[in-house]
Motif scaffolding. Structure first.
Motif, PDB file in Angstrom:
ATOM      1  N   LYS A 109    -116.600  45.983  18.276  1.00  0.00           N
ATOM      2  CA  LYS A 109    -115.714  44.828  18.475  1.00  0.00           C
ATOM      3  C   LYS A 109    -114.252  45.260  18.533  1.00  0.00           C
ATOM      4  CE  LYS A 109    -118.769  41.537  16.230  1.00  0.00           C
ATOM      5  NZ  LYS A 109    -119.042  40.738  15.032  1.00  0.00           N
ATOM      6  N   ASP A 152    -113.568  47.146  21.743  1.00  0.00           N
ATOM      7  CA  ASP A 152    -113.595  46.245  22.891  1.00  0.00           C
ATOM      8  C   ASP A 152    -112.218  45.600  23.088  1.00  0.00           C
ATOM      9  OD1 ASP A 152    -114.840  44.624  24.995  1.00  0.00           O
ATOM     10  OD2 ASP A 152    -114.602  42.968  23.566  1.00  0.00           O
ATOM     11  N   VAL A 153    -111.641  45.097  21.992  1.00  0.00           N
ATOM     12  CA  VAL A 153    -110.294  44.510  22.074  1.00  0.00           C
ATOM     13  C   VAL A 153    -109.283  45.590  22.450  1.00  0.00           C
ATOM     14  CG1 VAL A 153    -108.446  43.418  20.746  1.00  0.00           C
ATOM     15  CG2 VAL A 153    -110.799  42.644  20.468  1.00  0.00           C
ATOM     16  N   ARG A 205    -109.415  46.400  26.179  1.00  0.00           N
ATOM     17  CA  ARG A 205    -108.817  45.357  27.013  1.00  0.00           C
ATOM     18  C   ARG A 205    -107.292  45.341  26.886  1.00  0.00           C
ATOM     19  NH1 ARG A 205    -111.162  40.232  25.569  1.00  0.00           N
ATOM     20  NH2 ARG A 205    -112.051  41.162  23.724  1.00  0.00           N
ATOM     21  N   ALA A 223    -114.376  38.838  13.710  1.00  0.00           N
ATOM     22  CA  ALA A 223    -114.025  38.109  14.935  1.00  0.00           C
ATOM     23  C   ALA A 223    -112.853  37.167  14.699  1.00  0.00           C
ATOM     24  CB  ALA A 223    -115.238  37.337  15.447  1.00  0.00           C
ATOM     25  N   LEU A 263    -109.626  39.160  14.492  1.00  0.00           N
ATOM     26  CA  LEU A 263    -109.209  39.684  15.795  1.00  0.00           C
ATOM     27  C   LEU A 263    -108.696  38.586  16.734  1.00  0.00           C
ATOM     28  CD1 LEU A 263    -112.062  42.259  16.525  1.00  0.00           C
ATOM     29  CD2 LEU A 263    -109.739  42.735  15.748  1.00  0.00           C
ATOM     30  N   ALA A 264    -108.872  37.325  16.362  1.00  0.00           N
ATOM     31  CA  ALA A 264    -108.498  36.199  17.225  1.00  0.00           C
ATOM     32  C   ALA A 264    -107.038  36.227  17.684  1.00  0.00           C
ATOM     33  CB  ALA A 264    -108.830  34.873  16.541  1.00  0.00           C
ATOM     34  N   GLU A 290    -106.827  38.482  20.554  1.00  0.00           N
ATOM     35  CA  GLU A 290    -107.496  37.887  21.721  1.00  0.00           C
ATOM     36  C   GLU A 290    -106.568  36.877  22.409  1.00  0.00           C
ATOM     37  OE1 GLU A 290    -110.479  38.548  22.984  1.00  0.00           O
ATOM     38  OE2 GLU A 290    -111.500  39.636  21.384  1.00  0.00           O
ATOM     39  N   ARG A 291    -105.882  36.056  21.610  1.00  0.00           N
ATOM     40  CA  ARG A 291    -104.955  35.065  22.184  1.00  0.00           C
ATOM     41  C   ARG A 291    -103.814  35.757  22.919  1.00  0.00           C
ATOM     42  NH1 ARG A 291    -106.204  32.260  17.461  1.00  0.00           N
ATOM     43  NH2 ARG A 291    -104.394  33.077  16.346  1.00  0.00           N
ATOM     44  N   LEU A 345    -103.960  38.600  24.352  1.00  0.00           N
ATOM     45  CA  LEU A 345    -104.531  39.152  25.572  1.00  0.00           C
ATOM     46  C   LEU A 345    -104.661  38.060  26.634  1.00  0.00           C
ATOM     47  CD1 LEU A 345    -105.704  41.725  26.789  1.00  0.00           C
ATOM     48  CD2 LEU A 345    -107.914  41.070  25.867  1.00  0.00           C
ATOM     49  N   LEU A 346    -105.062  36.872  26.233  1.00  0.00           N
ATOM     50  CA  LEU A 346    -105.170  35.772  27.182  1.00  0.00           C
ATOM     51  C   LEU A 346    -103.809  35.387  27.739  1.00  0.00           C
ATOM     52  CD1 LEU A 346    -107.794  33.486  25.432  1.00  0.00           C
ATOM     53  CD2 LEU A 346    -108.124  34.898  27.461  1.00  0.00           C
TER      54      LEU A 346
END
Length: 117
Positions: A29, A32-33, A36, A101, A104-105, A108-109, A111-112
C-alpha cells in the motif's frame, strides 16, 4: 524441512530479532502511493528505517532534504491512538489511526489534486 502449506517465517537478512517492520500488504500500500507520487513528479526518493520500536518510511523530493512525508508504524500504540502516523515535512502530525488506508488518505487527496490541475 517445511511441509507443503505450512507458513515459515524467515527473518530478513541482517534484520535484528524483535525489530519492527512492515508486513507485505502494508508495504504494498505504501509503495503504491509512493509510485503514483513519483509518476506525478512529487517524490523522487525514499528511505526506510527499522528499530525495535518503530518502522519508518520516508519520501523525499531530493534525498539531501527533509522528507516531504514520513509514515511510522508503532505497534506499542495499537491500543491507544493507533499504530500508524503520517508526518509532514516539518514534523507535524497530519494523521493518526488504526488503519493504514485512513492514514494514507491525505496523500491520496494530494495526488487527486495534482491530477486535476
Amino acid at each position: 524441512m517445511a511441509q507443503p502449506g505450512s507458513a515459515n517465517i524467515v527473518a530478513f537478512p541482517g534484520r535484528k530479532p524483535g525489530q519492527v517492520g512492515f508486513q507485505r500488504d502494508e508495504l504494498t500500500k505504501i509503495l503504491d502511493v509512493y509510485g503514483r507520487m513519483v509518476a506525478a513528479g512529487h517524490w523522487r526518493d525514499y528511505a526506510m528505517d527499522f528499530t525495535k520500536d518503530v518502522a519508518t518510511f520516508a519520501a523525499f523530493v531530493r534525498h539531501a532534504e527533509r522528507p516531504q512525508a514520513r509514515i511510522e508504524k508503532r505497534p506499542t500504540l495499537r491500543g491507544k491512538q493507533g499504530m500508524w502516523t503520517l508526518f509532514g515535512e516539518h514534523g507535524q502530525v497530519l494523521k493518526r489511526g488504526h488503519e493504514l488506508a485512513g492514514v494514507l488518505a491525505p496523500l491520496e487527496r494530494r495526488l487527486l489534486k495534482a491530477v486535476e490541475d
